[in-house]
Scaffold this active site. Structure first.
Site, PDB file in Angstrom:
ATOM      1  N   ASP A  10      -7.038-109.980  19.349  1.00 32.64           N
ATOM      2  CA  ASP A  10      -7.551-110.907  18.351  1.00 32.64           C
ATOM      3  C   ASP A  10      -6.379-111.712  17.820  1.00 32.64           C
ATOM      4  O   ASP A  10      -5.276-111.179  17.656  1.00 32.64           O
ATOM      5  CB  ASP A  10      -8.250-110.171  17.205  1.00 32.64           C
ATOM      6  CG  ASP A  10      -9.081-111.128  16.368  1.00 32.64           C
ATOM      7  OD1 ASP A  10     -10.117-111.595  16.875  1.00 32.64           O
ATOM      8  OD2 ASP A  10      -8.683-111.435  15.236  1.00 32.64           O
ATOM      9  N   THR A  11      -6.602-112.973  17.572  1.00 36.46           N
ATOM     10  CA  THR A  11      -5.578-113.855  17.023  1.00 36.46           C
ATOM     11  C   THR A  11      -6.147-114.551  15.801  1.00 36.46           C
ATOM     12  O   THR A  11      -7.312-114.959  15.804  1.00 36.46           O
ATOM     13  CB  THR A  11      -5.138-114.911  18.062  1.00 36.46           C
ATOM     14  OG1 THR A  11      -4.567-114.225  19.184  1.00 36.46           O
ATOM     15  CG2 THR A  11      -4.118-115.872  17.491  1.00 36.46           C
TER      16      THR A  11
END
Length: 146
Positions: free
Chosen positions: A90-91
């Site tokens: 996840d970013t």
């Protein structure tokens, strides 16, 4: 010897729709099989990406990566696929502790870019790997200025 998760010859499952993540795995020679979550468009997502009250950006992105890896592992078991490690990531972008989610439309994207313009902000990426009971997570934080 470290407790790193070994990659089986058949590869890993990638629990991500990101073309960039697929490209990165291919560049480093990791064989993977795409493990998409939702079966049908409109189906509820496997992971609720809502930010918890008072949650710090690093805690948020790590929680999301872990949740996506866990959801991918469940999906692998539900589909009776051969067991292999599940990779998820996840970013997020944060400015002064404020977490910016993915924009829903062009206008929202423009608002986010305007808020970040000329300011130092963070891009945080967490990567999680789930293999049976083992769940490992790593975090990378980059400072960026537009």
């Amino acid at each position: 010897m470290s407790n790193m998760i070994p990659i089986p010859e058949r590869g890993i499952y990638l629990a991500s729709r990101s073309p960039r993540r697929r490209e990165l795995l291919s560049q480093i020679g990791v064989r993977y099989h795409l493990l998409l979550f939702r079966e049908r468009v409109g189906e509820n997502p496997d992971v609720d990406e809502a930010v918890l009250a008072g949650e710090a950006p690093a805690a948020y992105v790590e929680r999301m990566a872990k949740a996506k890896a866990e959801a991918g592992w469940r999906r692998m078991l539900q589909r009776n696929l051969p067991p292999a490690p599940v990779l998820a990531a996840d970013t997020t972008v944060a400015l002064d502790g404020r977490i910016f989610g993915k924009p829903d439309n062009r206008a929202q994207a423009e608002e986010i870019l305007a808020a970040l313009a000329g300011k130092r902000h963070e891009v945080l990426t967490a990567v999680a790997v789930k293999n049976y009971e083992l769940l490992e997570v790593a975090l990378s934080v980059s400072e960026v200025q537009l």
